[in-house]
Design a protein around this motif. Sequence first.
Motif, mmCIF file in Angstrom:
data_model
loop_
_atom_site.group_PDB
_atom_site.id
_atom_site.type_symbol
_atom_site.label_atom_id
_atom_site.label_comp_id
_atom_site.label_asym_id
_atom_site.label_seq_id
_atom_site.Cartn_x
_atom_site.Cartn_y
_atom_site.Cartn_z
ATOM 1 N N VAL A 62 0.870 -1.243 -0.032
ATOM 2 C CA VAL A 62 0.066 0.003 -0.058
ATOM 3 C C VAL A 62 0.736 1.271 -0.100
ATOM 4 C CG1 VAL A 62 -1.670 1.155 1.188
ATOM 5 C CG2 VAL A 62 -1.873 -1.124 1.113
ATOM 6 N N ALA A 63 1.943 1.244 0.767
ATOM 7 C CA ALA A 63 2.725 2.505 0.923
ATOM 8 C C ALA A 63 3.711 2.975 -0.404
ATOM 9 C CB ALA A 63 3.862 2.210 2.137
ATOM 10 N N ARG A 64 3.960 1.562 -1.027
ATOM 11 C CA ARG A 64 4.714 1.879 -2.254
ATOM 12 C C ARG A 64 3.701 2.369 -3.383
ATOM 13 N NH1 ARG A 64 9.707 0.288 -1.771
ATOM 14 N NH2 ARG A 64 9.745 -0.872 0.076
ATOM 15 N N THR A 65 2.422 1.817 -3.536
ATOM 16 C CA THR A 65 1.463 2.266 -4.442
ATOM 17 C C THR A 65 1.104 3.833 -4.194
ATOM 18 O OG1 THR A 65 0.383 0.170 -4.509
ATOM 19 C CG2 THR A 65 -0.709 2.183 -5.338
ATOM 20 N N LEU A 66 0.824 4.254 -3.153
ATOM 21 C CA LEU A 66 0.973 5.782 -2.565
ATOM 22 C C LEU A 66 2.007 6.534 -3.070
ATOM 23 C CD1 LEU A 66 -1.031 5.263 1.023
ATOM 24 C CD2 LEU A 66 -2.108 5.699 -1.430
ATOM 25 N N ILE A 98 2.188 9.650 -5.597
ATOM 26 C CA ILE A 98 2.604 11.107 -5.086
ATOM 27 C C ILE A 98 3.990 11.470 -5.964
ATOM 28 C CG2 ILE A 98 4.273 12.184 -3.074
ATOM 29 C CD1 ILE A 98 2.518 10.361 -1.139
ATOM 30 N N ALA A 99 4.700 10.518 -6.351
ATOM 31 C CA ALA A 99 5.809 11.036 -7.285
ATOM 32 C C ALA A 99 5.501 11.437 -8.568
ATOM 33 C CB ALA A 99 6.757 9.779 -7.233
ATOM 34 N N THR A 100 4.266 10.667 -8.834
ATOM 35 C CA THR A 100 3.625 11.146 -10.385
ATOM 36 C C THR A 100 2.816 12.110 -10.343
ATOM 37 O OG1 THR A 100 1.829 9.448 -10.178
ATOM 38 C CG2 THR A 100 3.885 8.898 -11.261
ATOM 39 N N GLY A 101 2.449 12.928 -8.980
ATOM 40 C CA GLY A 101 1.391 13.953 -9.207
ATOM 41 C C GLY A 101 0.126 13.629 -9.118
ATOM 42 N N ARG A 151 9.412 13.280 -3.187
ATOM 43 C CA ARG A 151 10.397 12.194 -2.804
ATOM 44 C C ARG A 151 11.087 12.131 -1.646
ATOM 45 N NH1 ARG A 151 15.816 14.344 -3.419
ATOM 46 N NH2 ARG A 151 16.476 12.247 -4.269
ATOM 47 N N PRO A 152 11.236 11.123 -1.213
ATOM 48 C CA PRO A 152 11.724 10.814 0.304
ATOM 49 C C PRO A 152 12.912 11.739 0.660
ATOM 50 C CG PRO A 152 11.756 8.735 -0.654
ATOM 51 C CD PRO A 152 11.676 9.957 -1.900
#
Length: 247
Positions: free
Chosen positions: A13-17, A21-24, A76-77
Amino acid sequence: MTSNGSASLYLQVARTLQDRIATGAHPIGSLLPTEHMLAEEFGVSRQTVRQAIGHLRGMKLLSARKGVGTRVEANRPQTSYYHTLQSLQDLFQFASDAQYRVTSAEMVSVTGKEAEELGCRPGRRWLRLVGLRELPGPLGADGPLCLTTVMIDGRYADVAATPRVHTRAIFAQIEDRFGVSITEVHQDIEATVVTAEQAALLRVEPGSPALLITRRYFGSGRTLVDLSRNLHPGGRFRYAMTVRREE
């Protein structure tokens, strides 16, 4: 969403979110859907969503305020690598995220303190790997994530006898090839400083702070299968562990 065995459900779930976020899809300054909405979308519990959001907060991507919601703070992190550990699946994910580039591999007969550390008789044969764990893309721009030495019981040396790049955990490769089941992982974490030789490989200043994480992987009968020592320079790695009270 169902677990695919390569990562804990909350990490999926975290990676999908994080990708959104990264793609806007969720721009900086916007609020994420509520926990209830996300739980329904992903088909998971609200606790799983809460863990996923906590993971992204640790990466400084999100902030949460009571009565306001979960806000996107960055795309980004802001930390080089944020690692959680709750199960062996999280170690699988760590190995997948950060590839292990082995620079030397040699069979050694251990003696003295090293034999004691490995819990074996002097003269026992082990495969010693030395190399760097590296993150892909922008996260790896600051330098290697850690300097890693792995000691593998000689009976399983064939999995990594030739220096190469590993994108799967060594213990997982041993399990697959030899049918050995890793039943327990013992982990020690200690503060240390980087030597001049280590500093050159990690691209940091000699004497700078670091975390040394030693993991021992045990099979049935609590037999040590492999041991890894991971030297993480300060500022490139953040570690989190969840401890729950037994009912």
